[in-house]
Enzyme design. Sequence first.
Site, PDB file in Angstrom:
ATOM      1  N   CYS A 263       0.892  -1.181   0.000  1.00 61.64           N
ATOM      2  CA  CYS A 263       0.000   0.000   0.000  1.00 61.64           C
ATOM      3  C   CYS A 263       0.915   1.211   0.000  1.00 61.64           C
ATOM      4  O   CYS A 263       1.127   1.846   1.038  1.00 61.64           O
ATOM      5  CB  CYS A 263      -0.883   0.010   1.246  1.00 61.64           C
ATOM      6  SG  CYS A 263      -1.607  -1.590   1.663  1.00 61.64           S
ATOM      7  N   ALA A 264       1.477   1.542  -1.162  1.00 59.08           N
ATOM      8  CA  ALA A 264       2.708   2.337  -1.188  1.00 59.08           C
ATOM      9  C   ALA A 264       2.545   3.861  -1.241  1.00 59.08           C
ATOM     10  O   ALA A 264       3.420   4.576  -0.784  1.00 59.08           O
ATOM     11  CB  ALA A 264       3.566   1.900  -2.364  1.00 59.08           C
ATOM     12  N   ALA A 265       1.465   4.356  -1.834  1.00 62.48           N
ATOM     13  CA  ALA A 265       1.389   5.813  -2.077  1.00 62.48           C
ATOM     14  C   ALA A 265       1.438   6.606  -0.774  1.00 62.48           C
ATOM     15  O   ALA A 265       0.955   6.126   0.239  1.00 62.48           O
ATOM     16  CB  ALA A 265       0.110   6.131  -2.834  1.00 62.48           C
TER      17      ALA A 265
ATOM     18  N   CYS B  80      -0.364   4.359  10.754  1.00 61.52           N
ATOM     19  CA  CYS B  80      -0.082   5.652  11.396  1.00 61.52           C
ATOM     20  C   CYS B  80      -1.232   5.984  12.337  1.00 61.52           C
ATOM     21  O   CYS B  80      -1.786   7.075  12.311  1.00 61.52           O
ATOM     22  CB  CYS B  80       0.130   6.753  10.361  1.00 61.52           C
ATOM     23  SG  CYS B  80      -1.266   6.997   9.272  1.00 61.52           S
TER      24      CYS B  80
ATOM     25  N   ASP C 134      -4.965  -3.275  -6.633  1.00 60.06           N
ATOM     26  CA  ASP C 134      -5.535  -3.440  -5.299  1.00 60.06           C
ATOM     27  C   ASP C 134      -4.773  -4.585  -4.639  1.00 60.06           C
ATOM     28  O   ASP C 134      -4.799  -5.716  -5.125  1.00 60.06           O
ATOM     29  CB  ASP C 134      -7.028  -3.791  -5.439  1.00 60.06           C
ATOM     30  CG  ASP C 134      -7.726  -3.910  -4.098  1.00 60.06           C
ATOM     31  OD1 ASP C 134      -7.028  -4.097  -3.072  1.00 60.06           O
ATOM     32  OD2 ASP C 134      -8.966  -3.818  -4.060  1.00 60.06           O
TER      33      ASP C 134
ATOM     34  N   LYS D   9       7.946   5.581   1.957  1.00 58.49           N
ATOM     35  CA  LYS D   9       8.627   4.370   2.465  1.00 58.49           C
ATOM     36  C   LYS D   9       9.229   3.574   1.314  1.00 58.49           C
ATOM     37  O   LYS D   9      10.296   2.971   1.453  1.00 58.49           O
ATOM     38  CB  LYS D   9       7.650   3.518   3.279  1.00 58.49           C
ATOM     39  CG  LYS D   9       7.123   4.239   4.503  1.00 58.49           C
ATOM     40  CD  LYS D   9       6.075   3.439   5.237  1.00 58.49           C
ATOM     41  CE  LYS D   9       5.352   4.302   6.255  1.00 58.49           C
ATOM     42  NZ  LYS D   9       4.457   5.295   5.625  1.00 58.49           N
TER      43      LYS D   9
ATOM     44  N   ASP E 236       1.798  -1.262   4.809  1.00 61.42           N
ATOM     45  CA  ASP E 236       1.563  -0.013   5.541  1.00 61.42           C
ATOM     46  C   ASP E 236       0.079   0.281   5.320  1.00 61.42           C
ATOM     47  O   ASP E 236      -0.299   0.970   4.386  1.00 61.42           O
ATOM     48  CB  ASP E 236       2.459   1.101   4.975  1.00 61.42           C
ATOM     49  CG  ASP E 236       2.316   2.394   5.771  1.00 61.42           C
ATOM     50  OD1 ASP E 236       2.264   2.326   7.005  1.00 61.42           O
ATOM     51  OD2 ASP E 236       2.236   3.465   5.141  1.00 61.42           O
TER      52      ASP E 236
END
Length: 446
Positions: free
Chosen positions: A259-261, A382, A310, A265, A329
């Site tokens: 889940c990179a955007a 987060c 996805d 990271k 993440d």
Amino acid sequence: MNKHKKNVREVALEVLEAIEKHQSYSNLLLNQVITKNKMTGPDVGLLTEMVYGTIQRKMTLDFYLSPFIKKKLEAWVLILLRLSLYQMVYLDKIPDRAIIFEAVEIGKRKGHKGIASLVNGILRSVQRQGLPSLNEIKDPVERLSIETSHPLWLVKRWVEQFGFEKTKAMCEENLLAPVQTARVNTTLASREEVVSALTEEGYSVQPSNIIPVGIKVLQGNLVHSDVYKKGLISIQDESSMAVAYALDITENLNVLDACAAPGGKTGHIAEMLNRTGLVTALDLHPHKVKLITENANRLQLPNIESVVMDSRKAGETFKEESFDRILVDAPCSGLGVLKRKPDIKYTKSLEDIHSLSSIQQTILDEVSKLVKKDGLLVYSTCTVDKEENEQTVAQFLQRHPDFIPHPLTLPESLQALVGNDGHQLQIFPQDFGGDGFFLSCFRKKP
């Protein structure tokens, strides 16, 4: 016709209205408005301070205003009163008479004489009679909620999970302005070189004492620096920088960032790989994947491949056991970043936490198949919430006996914060002024 040029307070009012009406994100909207109104210098600082401050303290301001408001007001009038009272109570550089004069003028321009005199009357009464005392609220949890402007359900939940003192410290920390921090791209320069280049450019910065590649900004916005444009740094919170360390990266690994955007990271992982191996970065939204690619280009990192996907369907594209390391993440409630996005606290609900928790489980289940034997899976959020964090981890390990908890690899300064189990870390905003963050690591049995 003489077109009236909006002043900072009118612009602030418009931004606050849009946030309330459309639940727009304060940080994105603020940037658009600054660009659109061609604002510069002190005006930008004042606008940011007024918008964030008014949102940040909304419940406290409403408590202070309530004895003086006798009838239901139009939404914008209430926002104008909050904005004005925020300046009267929390900003000491502007005299009250100037704040009240401005509010009355805006009331006239945006409404009519009647509204202007109502606004004048309320603000002068506050000035004359003083603010109601928060000590009138007898219940300590309710008082903390109003005093620090965090919804009661959330404060109650945190008190149940972490105790009153920890919750109080977190709520108070969330009211402070966030400090900008940056990560040095060590494939292009050392931290010493970057600190001295930024100092030469006129920025005031110092090395982070939490993260070995981190920099703390004392003055200025590094996004405008040449150092940033050349790809020598990324803007990233210190807590968020801890994540890549937990993956225990060595060169030539094949890593999936599920889940990179927007890719903060991802960049850090690619830097730790020292431009070897490959980081495959997934995100659901094409415009966000574009951001990851742009970021990779700016940082001159050829070992990033970004894909629109996805992550709950990753198993349809990638072979089982094809990654050495996987980072999830996960999408979360974001309750760890309330300093940066204060509007979140008023829009999130308990239902959001429950539904996010099930999305988190689904993503973990799907990508866990893709981890090689003896490979690592790191789960991070987060947020500060046991259901999204510790509970998600416990349920995952229960469902996946082929995974075992793995000790977290972290910079020395963070080791002290790791839980007794050694594989979970909850960073609270008050720990070192960073975002609230959670990390856990699992290893697939050989």
